[in-house]
Design a protein around this motif. Structure first.
Motif, PDB file in Angstrom:
ATOM      1  N   THR A 157       0.869  -1.176   0.000  1.00 15.25           N
ATOM      2  CA  THR A 157       0.000   0.000   0.000  1.00 15.25           C
ATOM      3  C   THR A 157       0.907   1.227   0.000  1.00 15.25           C
ATOM      4  O   THR A 157       2.052   1.151  -0.452  1.00 15.25           O
ATOM      5  CB  THR A 157      -0.941  -0.006   1.221  1.00 15.25           C
ATOM      6  OG1 THR A 157      -0.155  -0.082   2.420  1.00 15.25           O
ATOM      7  CG2 THR A 157      -1.869  -1.216   1.164  1.00 15.25           C
ATOM      8  N   ASN A 196      -4.903   1.561  -0.442  1.00 14.74           N
ATOM      9  CA  ASN A 196      -4.994   1.379  -1.892  1.00 14.74           C
ATOM     10  C   ASN A 196      -3.752   0.659  -2.381  1.00 14.74           C
ATOM     11  O   ASN A 196      -2.655   0.837  -1.828  1.00 14.74           O
ATOM     12  CB  ASN A 196      -5.114   2.729  -2.607  1.00 14.74           C
ATOM     13  CG  ASN A 196      -6.419   3.424  -2.313  1.00 14.74           C
ATOM     14  OD1 ASN A 196      -6.566   4.108  -1.301  1.00 14.74           O
ATOM     15  ND2 ASN A 196      -7.384   3.259  -3.192  1.00 14.74           N
ATOM     16  N   ASP A 197      -3.927  -0.134  -3.412  1.00 13.41           N
ATOM     17  CA  ASP A 197      -2.809  -0.854  -3.986  1.00 13.41           C
ATOM     18  C   ASP A 197      -1.830   0.122  -4.625  1.00 13.41           C
ATOM     19  O   ASP A 197      -2.229   1.047  -5.336  1.00 13.41           O
ATOM     20  CB  ASP A 197      -3.299  -1.865  -5.029  1.00 13.41           C
ATOM     21  CG  ASP A 197      -2.180  -2.736  -5.548  1.00 13.41           C
ATOM     22  OD1 ASP A 197      -1.846  -3.720  -4.870  1.00 13.41           O
ATOM     23  OD2 ASP A 197      -1.634  -2.430  -6.630  1.00 13.41           O
ATOM     24  N   THR A 213      -1.908  -0.348  -8.746  1.00 16.62           N
ATOM     25  CA  THR A 213      -3.146  -0.088  -9.483  1.00 16.62           C
ATOM     26  C   THR A 213      -3.977   1.053  -8.905  1.00 16.62           C
ATOM     27  O   THR A 213      -4.940   1.482  -9.536  1.00 16.62           O
ATOM     28  CB  THR A 213      -4.006  -1.357  -9.503  1.00 16.62           C
ATOM     29  OG1 THR A 213      -4.371  -1.700  -8.164  1.00 16.62           O
ATOM     30  CG2 THR A 213      -3.227  -2.522 -10.117  1.00 16.62           C
ATOM     31  N   TYR A 214      -3.654   1.513  -7.689  1.00 13.16           N
ATOM     32  CA  TYR A 214      -4.401   2.547  -6.968  1.00 13.16           C
ATOM     33  C   TYR A 214      -5.820   2.112  -6.629  1.00 13.16           C
ATOM     34  O   TYR A 214      -6.649   2.924  -6.219  1.00 13.16           O
ATOM     35  CB  TYR A 214      -4.460   3.864  -7.770  1.00 13.16           C
ATOM     36  CG  TYR A 214      -3.134   4.576  -7.804  1.00 13.16           C
ATOM     37  CD1 TYR A 214      -2.232   4.297  -8.821  1.00 13.16           C
ATOM     38  CD2 TYR A 214      -2.807   5.505  -6.827  1.00 13.16           C
ATOM     39  CE1 TYR A 214      -0.999   4.941  -8.866  1.00 13.16           C
ATOM     40  CE2 TYR A 214      -1.577   6.157  -6.867  1.00 13.16           C
ATOM     41  CZ  TYR A 214      -0.675   5.872  -7.888  1.00 13.16           C
ATOM     42  OH  TYR A 214       0.537   6.505  -7.917  1.00 13.16           O
ATOM     43  N   GLU A 215      -6.122   0.826  -6.781  1.00 16.44           N
ATOM     44  CA  GLU A 215      -7.436   0.324  -6.416  1.00 16.44           C
ATOM     45  C   GLU A 215      -7.518   0.084  -4.910  1.00 16.44           C
ATOM     46  O   GLU A 215      -6.525  -0.269  -4.262  1.00 16.44           O
ATOM     47  CB  GLU A 215      -7.735  -0.979  -7.163  1.00 16.44           C
ATOM     48  CG  GLU A 215      -7.847  -0.802  -8.660  1.00 16.44           C
ATOM     49  CD  GLU A 215      -8.147  -2.111  -9.367  1.00 16.44           C
ATOM     50  OE1 GLU A 215      -8.349  -2.080 -10.598  1.00 16.44           O
ATOM     51  OE2 GLU A 215      -8.158  -3.146  -8.676  1.00 16.44           O
ATOM     52  N   SER A 216      -8.707   0.228  -4.364  1.00 20.56           N
ATOM     53  CA  SER A 216      -8.906   0.062  -2.925  1.00 20.56           C
ATOM     54  C   SER A 216      -8.713  -1.398  -2.519  1.00 20.56           C
ATOM     55  O   SER A 216      -9.122  -2.317  -3.238  1.00 20.56           O
ATOM     56  CB  SER A 216     -10.300   0.532  -2.527  1.00 20.56           C
ATOM     57  OG  SER A 216     -10.539   0.271  -1.154  1.00 20.56           O
ATOM     58  N   VAL A 217      -8.071  -1.605  -1.364  1.00 23.80           N
ATOM     59  CA  VAL A 217      -7.890  -2.946  -0.800  1.00 23.80           C
ATOM     60  C   VAL A 217      -8.590  -3.053   0.553  1.00 23.80           C
ATOM     61  O   VAL A 217      -8.193  -3.859   1.400  1.00 23.80           O
ATOM     62  CB  VAL A 217      -6.391  -3.285  -0.668  1.00 23.80           C
ATOM     63  CG1 VAL A 217      -5.736  -3.399  -2.021  1.00 23.80           C
ATOM     64  CG2 VAL A 217      -5.676  -2.244   0.201  1.00 23.80           C
TER      65      VAL A 217
END
Length: 386
Positions: A256, A271-272, A275-279
């Motif tokens: 993160t 966020n990853d 990829t900036y996607e939420s984890v």
């Protein structure tokens, strides 16, 4: 073993004995009917291992040569054959006894190890059962707290909407009820802290606990930069410390990032990094999202280089204070929350690697607000130090 007559066999056995053993008094067998004497040398054998070293793989070689020599030397003497047979049988019995002793010792060691493994398995099972019971109790207590707080808010609103003329007595009753309700909430808080303290000690030890963060400033460039955070004592902040150590144990903050939204703190974001996607799903799956209540201790104010949980209730994000933020994040500092008198949990301080933290803050301050979302620092790993 020595034989007074005979060439090849006597030379082989004599050379072997001169290397492997220490000769003791000789047992000599004599017979007036035989044209030779037989001498059997006894060895001092203290353990089964020394017997194995003495005979080795020759346990079948000795009787074979002995039978050959005895047959040649005593082929016309019945008593000589009987003596040779007795000697061969004695050697075979000695070899069997040595092997039995070795097997017995191995069996004893195996039984001892099996008992130790059984004890460890039983201890592990008991510990897991205790942890499961504790987690269940904490979850039940959390639900009770939220129900009580919701009821408190409802009663407070009812008190405000009540008629002022006839509200004197009702207000008094409400205040008494609110006081009793607050006492119950305080008891629940203490119960959660007691469960968290016991769980943290059983799982992570009494402390002090230290967590090492390894960070990466530029993608693909591993500079081995890290800093160490020492947790607050379990006597002061047990719930927050236990919650954070479980996050570290489940490796929820790996890959993160840190991102500085404002100048006075450096904040994590779930966020990853790539990829900036939420984890946040993995936090929810582990049951490690928010704290049960806003735990706060005046022994751990929001000084420079301390860490605290963000939000009401706190978690899962946390931040690093880059200056003294007691007025902002301490009790009464967040007026936009319903219970503004509560302070945000401060549960650790940086004890090593402050230079790395300063570099993180410098990197973020050099970027403008438009590019701040892309100017982040990767959290490579976060591990509990032994």
């Amino acid at each position: 073993m020595l034989i007074s007559q005979g060439n090849s066999f006597r030379q082989r056995i004599t050379s072997r004995n001169s290397i492997r053993g220490r000769l003791l008094p000789t047992l000599r067998i004599e017979s007036p009917k035989l044209p030779m004497n037989i001498a059997v040398d006894s060895y001092s054998l203290s353990t089964a291992e020394s017997c194995q070293i003495l005979f080795g793989n020759d346990i079948w070689e000795v009787p074979r040569y002995l039978c050959h020599e005895m047959k040649r030397e005593f082929k016309t003497w019945g008593r000589g054959k009987f003596i040779a047979l007795k000697t061969v049988c004695s050697i075979l019995l000695l070899g069997i006894f040595i092997n039995v002793c070795q097997c017995w010792r191995v069996q004893l060691k195996y039984n001892a190890l099996d008992k130790e493994i059984s004890k460890l398995s039983l201890t592990k099972t008991k510990t897991i059962n205790i942890l499961d019971q504790t987690i269940h109790q904490v979850r039940s207590t959390e639900r009770g707290i939220y129900q009580l707080e919701s009821r408190k808010k409802t009663l407070t609103l009812s008190l405000k909407d009540s008629d002022v003329a006839e509200g004197g007595q009702r207000r008094k009753e409400m205040e008494e009820f609110e006081e009793a309700l607050q006492q119950k909430v305080d008891r629940l808080h203490h119960e959660i802290q007691a469960h968290s303290r016991r769980e943290a000690i059983e799982r992570f030890g009494e402390g002090p606990h230290r967590v090492e963060f390894v960070v990466e400033f530029e993608p693909g460039i591993n500079s081995n930069d890290s800093f160490v955070v020492e947790m607050a004592s379990l006597a002061s902040m047990p719930h927050s410390v236990n919650h954070f150590l479980h996050m570290i144990e489940h490796k929820l903050w790996d890959d993160t990032m840190f991102m500085q939204h404002v100048s006075h703190v450096i904040q994590t974001t779930p966020n990853d990094y790539k990829t900036y996607e939420s984890v946040e799903d993995r936090f929810r799956e582990a049951g490690l999202t928010h704290l049960s209540f806003q735990e706060y201790s005046r022994e751990y104010p929001h000084d420079e280089y301390t860490i605290g949980f963000e939000g009401r209730p706190g978690g899962p994000e946390f931040y690093i204070n880059m200056e003294n933020n007691q007025q902002i994040h301490g009790p009464g500092g967040q007026m936009h929350h319903d219970l503004h008198e509560e302070g945000e949990p401060c549960f650790g301080k940086i004890v090593s690697g402050k230079r790395v933290v300063d570099r993180m803050a410098q990197k973020n301050s050099e970027a403008d607000m438009a590019a701040a979302a892309h100017n982040v620092v990767r959290i490579v790993s976060a591990r509990l130090m032994q």
